[in-house]
Design a protein around this motif. Structure first.
Motif, short mmCIF file in Angstrom:
data_model
loop_
_atom_site.label_atom_id
_atom_site.label_comp_id
_atom_site.label_asym_id
_atom_site.label_seq_id
_atom_site.Cartn_x
_atom_site.Cartn_y
_atom_site.Cartn_z
N ALA A 186 0.77 -1.21 0.12
CA ALA A 186 -0.11 -0.07 -0.07
C ALA A 186 0.87 1.31 0.02
O ALA A 186 0.67 2.27 -0.55
CB ALA A 186 -0.96 0.12 1.18
N ALA A 187 1.88 1.08 0.76
CA ALA A 187 2.94 2.42 0.68
C ALA A 187 3.37 2.55 -0.61
O ALA A 187 3.62 3.65 -1.12
CB ALA A 187 3.81 2.17 1.94
N ARG A 188 3.80 1.46 -1.17
CA ARG A 188 4.63 1.57 -2.44
C ARG A 188 3.73 2.01 -3.34
O ARG A 188 3.93 2.98 -4.37
CB ARG A 188 5.18 0.33 -2.91
CG ARG A 188 5.91 0.04 -3.98
CD ARG A 188 6.45 -1.23 -4.37
NE ARG A 188 7.11 -1.79 -3.07
CZ ARG A 188 7.62 -2.82 -2.90
NH1 ARG A 188 7.55 -3.88 -3.92
NH2 ARG A 188 8.32 -3.24 -2.09
N LYS A 189 2.46 1.59 -3.41
CA LYS A 189 1.29 1.91 -4.40
C LYS A 189 1.12 3.55 -4.19
O LYS A 189 1.00 4.35 -5.16
CB LYS A 189 0.06 1.46 -4.39
CG LYS A 189 -1.04 1.60 -4.97
CD LYS A 189 -2.16 0.94 -4.99
CE LYS A 189 -3.32 1.10 -5.89
NZ LYS A 189 -4.55 0.66 -5.86
N GLY A 190 1.02 4.07 -2.87
CA GLY A 190 0.77 5.41 -2.67
C GLY A 190 1.83 6.26 -3.12
O GLY A 190 1.65 7.30 -3.72
#
Length: 281
Positions: A186-190
């Motif tokens: 999720a952090a990488r996608k954000g």
């Protein structure tokens, strides 16, 4: 009247007991269902197998959570013993060398067998004749609970012989790992969206596809019970934790018993001999 199903005279169980309650409730319900089942097409002794096996599994679960994995406090453990949620006589035998895997106190009582002997399940597999390798105790259904190398991991050969403490901890560890992976994704996608990334082929669920099979095999806890449910990865992981003893060394749930830890006489007396050195470190 108290709503405590375990001890009606008490206002509430000690802090940390809620960690054990789902599994103990499941085993209690399982035992009730097995007692109500028909005994048709069963031998007289075979109908009592679930009683001995669930008693072993319930006692082993609490024993391992306290002594092996250190997930519950002494107060919770004493509460289970006091309310007969475990078999104290069986646990007392587990603390002695050679009886670490004993299935029941019945099988070591020489009065229950001819010629003053014990059950066949107490004979190591290496000392049995070829005709006795598959023999089971007629009272408990145990395939072999002697200590030593080469003995069956699952002494009953069914779900009642699983190490539920290790299964539960393995499931918790796996769920924590999956949550961490999802957080990283999720952090990488954000971060990618903030930089203008994310092509048309990107999917909201991308990155989780590789874990679908793992989710099915590791958890969450099956609605129908607390066992491994034929999850090969979960079962192998629980066996590794059981053999290693302690797993990730998680903290004690509801561990506010510093005053109890000062009572070294009780702790040293209760500690198994084969784990005494490990517990002191």
């Amino acid at each position: 009247m108290s709503t405590n199903r375990w001890d009606p005279k008490a206002k509430k169980p000690p802090k940390g007991f809620a960690y054990l309650a789902p599994v103990l409730s499941s085993l209690e319900n399982e035992l009730r269902d097995k007692v109500r089942e028909s005994n048709a097409n069963k031998r007289n002794t075979e109908s009592m197998w679930p009683v001995h096996q669930i008693n072993w599994q319930r006692s082993r679960y609490v024993y391992d959570m306290y002594y092996t994995h250190r997930r519950i406090s002494k107060r919770v453990y004493d509460y289970c013993v006091r309310n007969r949620l475990v078999d104290p006589a069986l646990i007392a035998k587990w603390k002695k060398t050679g009886y670490e895997r004993l299935c029941s106190t019945y099988v070591i009582n020489s009065n229950n067998y001819k010629f003053g002997t014990t059950s066949i399940c107490r004979v190591p597999l290496r000392d049995r004749s070829p005709e006795q390798l598959l023999a089971m105790d007629p009272t408990t259904g145990c395939r072999g609970c002697a200590s030593g190398v080469g003995q069956p991991r699952n002494i009953f050969g069914n779900k009642y012989g699983q190490n539920l403490a290790a299964v539960q901890i393995a499931r918790e560890m796996r769920m924590e790992e999956l949550e961490q992976r999802r957080g990283v994704e999720a952090a990488r996608k954000g971060w990618g969206e903030g930089e203008g990334g994310g092509g048309e082929g990107d999917s909201e669920t991308e990155g989780d596809d590789d874990n679908d099979d793992d989710d099915d095999e590791f958890g969450p806890t099956p609605a129908g019970g607390v066992w491994a449910k034929d999850g090969s990865k979960l079962e192998s992981e629980s066996e590794r934790l059981a053999e290693g003893g302690g797993g990730d060394g998680g903290g004690v749930i509801g561990g506010d018993d510093d005053e109890d830890d000062d009572d070294n006489d009780d702790d040293n007396e209760d500690a198994p001999r084969h784990q005494s050195k490990k517990l002191k470190t």
